[in-house]
Enzyme design. Structure first.
Site, mmCIF file in Angstrom:
data_model
loop_
_atom_site.group_PDB
_atom_site.id
_atom_site.type_symbol
_atom_site.label_atom_id
_atom_site.label_comp_id
_atom_site.label_asym_id
_atom_site.label_seq_id
_atom_site.Cartn_x
_atom_site.Cartn_y
_atom_site.Cartn_z
ATOM 1 N N ARG A 90 6.456 -4.757 4.939
ATOM 2 C CA ARG A 90 4.836 -3.338 5.688
ATOM 3 C C ARG A 90 4.298 -4.061 4.654
ATOM 4 O O ARG A 90 4.677 -2.963 3.418
ATOM 5 C CB ARG A 90 5.080 -2.293 6.139
ATOM 6 C CG ARG A 90 7.134 -1.610 7.539
ATOM 7 C CD ARG A 90 7.058 -0.808 7.465
ATOM 8 N NE ARG A 90 5.702 -0.356 8.896
ATOM 9 C CZ ARG A 90 4.790 0.592 8.989
ATOM 10 N NH1 ARG A 90 5.773 1.282 9.063
ATOM 11 N NH2 ARG A 90 3.569 0.520 9.514
ATOM 12 N N ASP A 243 -0.749 7.071 3.836
ATOM 13 C CA ASP A 243 0.233 5.653 2.749
ATOM 14 C C ASP A 243 0.024 5.166 1.940
ATOM 15 O O ASP A 243 0.592 4.322 1.442
ATOM 16 C CB ASP A 243 0.210 4.893 4.606
ATOM 17 C CG ASP A 243 0.438 5.297 5.421
ATOM 18 O OD1 ASP A 243 0.456 5.561 6.503
ATOM 19 O OD2 ASP A 243 2.024 4.986 5.178
#
Ligand code: MRU
Length: 371
Positions: A90, A243
């Site tokens: 990711r 994030d």
């Protein structure tokens, strides 16, 4: 946090099985399933396909992935391969890279025979640190909620709005954005949380599951409802997770966060971001141009998962067959729209000066840290 009265972390090491146990989040809130990860491939798949998700949890999982990999092969080639395979899962959440680099820095100088034990110890350390960081974020965030509650002149609860799931299952425990909520609820402050659905993967359903399990009043709302609620004075504060946050305080978070920040600004509503320090990317300044945004599978948008009348989990298509789909998973909220950052060391302005004052040793690695 508790699930049906039993305390859980979102991951834990099972010494008897010599493997990591995770809550497989693909099936929540409908089914509570535990999965065992015992090969590098299973770790990479669990992160990429979102059996685990949320920036801090991805980082902790990756650290256990490195530990597992070192048990199977502690050579330098295996170290490189594991780092690369896990890092490729990711691209946006920086905690993944942060945890992998921390493993590499520790393990590379060690003799091969010591790497497996040292890697597992480090993974436990990262997991425990995450719990403590989020607990502290909760304590600092609680002060903001207390201030709002103290200012209230009517009987309404403190109304918070959150986007995505920045809850305990997105971390090892407590959550980032939810930690102040848990602390406030436990301190007896009446709360109501507006939970954004968060298409395409509906992480709001996970947040609702968490808040409901903890007895916190909440409503699940469509992603487009927040602006309207703000215009009508029904939101006291927005709190989201992140994030990756840049050194000047630009916040990258789940797609749609930026629109909430714009609406909050227009309505003079404080917009706070709960930020564990491993989520700060000190190498990046301008979030919009420098942070890679993950582009995910079209099926996440064209289909929706839920339960049928008999309780069976099903996925149904919502688009006409053949319709083109776009699925950018994150966006960046520029620091000018962020009222403040709630970190484990306190609350600061979303600016380089604000973050540097709290984390001088990171902003300028020559300076000693505050601990
Ligand atoms: O794609 P996801 O579900 O991993 O995205 C998670 C989020 O965007 C969270 O808000 C973020 O990781 C903060 S979690 C504490």
């Amino acid at each position: 946090m508790k699930v049906d009265g039993t305390p859980y972390r979102s991951l834990w090491w099972d010494a008897d099985k010599d493997a990591l146990q995770i809550i497989d989040q693909r099936w929540l809130p409908h089914e509570f399933c535990i999965e065992q990860l015992d090969s590098l491939e299973s770790f990479a798949c669990a992160i990429k396909d979102m059996h685990v998700r949320g920036a801090p949890l991805i980082g902790a999982t990756a650290a256990y992935g490195m530990a597992l990999a070192m048990r199977l092969d502690a050579s330098e080639a295996a170290l490189d391969r594991s780092w690369s395979e896990l890092n490729a899962t990711r691209p946006t959440a920086i905690n993944l890279r942060w945890a992998l680099d921390r493993c590499l820095d520790l393990l590379l100088p060690l003799p091969q025979a010591q790497r497996a034990t040292a890697a597992l110890r480090l993974a436990h350390e990262i997991a425990d640190e995450d719990v403590e960081i989020n607990r502290r974020i909760g304590q600092h965030g609680l002060t903001l909620i207390q201030e709002i509650a103290a200012r209230k002149t009517d009987a309404s609860p403190v109304r918070l709005l959150t986007h995505c799931n920045a809850g305990w299952i997105a971390t090892v425990d407590w959550g980032t954005a939810t930690s102040p909520m848990y602390h406030a609820h436990d301190a007896g402050i009446p709360l109501h949380v507006w939970v954004d659905e968060t298409r395409p993967r509906n992480q709001g359903a996970l947040t609702s599951w968490e808040l409901g399990s903890h007895g916190i009043s909440h409503s699940y709302i469509t992603d487009n409802a927040g602006g309207h609620l703000m215009q009508h004075g029904l939101v006291d504060m927005v709190i989201t997770g992140t994030d990756r946050t840049t050194r000047r305080g630009d916040v990258c978070n789940k797609i749609g966060t930026y629109l909430k920040a714009l609406a909050a600004k227009d309505n003079n509503i404080p917009f706070y971001v709960a930020l564990p320090s491993p989520t700060i990317d000190w190498s990046v300044t301008d979030g919009v141009s420098e942070i890679p945004i993950e582009d995910r599978d079209a099926r996440e948008v064209s289909h929706v998962q839920g339960t049928g009348d008999q309780g069976q989990i099903a996925s149904v298509q919502v688009t006409p067959k053949g319709t083109g789909v776009g699925n950018p998973a994150f966006d960046v909220t520029p620091n000018r729209l962020v009222t403040g950052l709630i970190t484990e060391r306190g609350i600061c302005a979303a600016s380089e000066a604000g973050l540097s004052a709290l984390f001088p040793e990171k902003a300028n690695p020559q300076t000693p840290g505050k601990g």
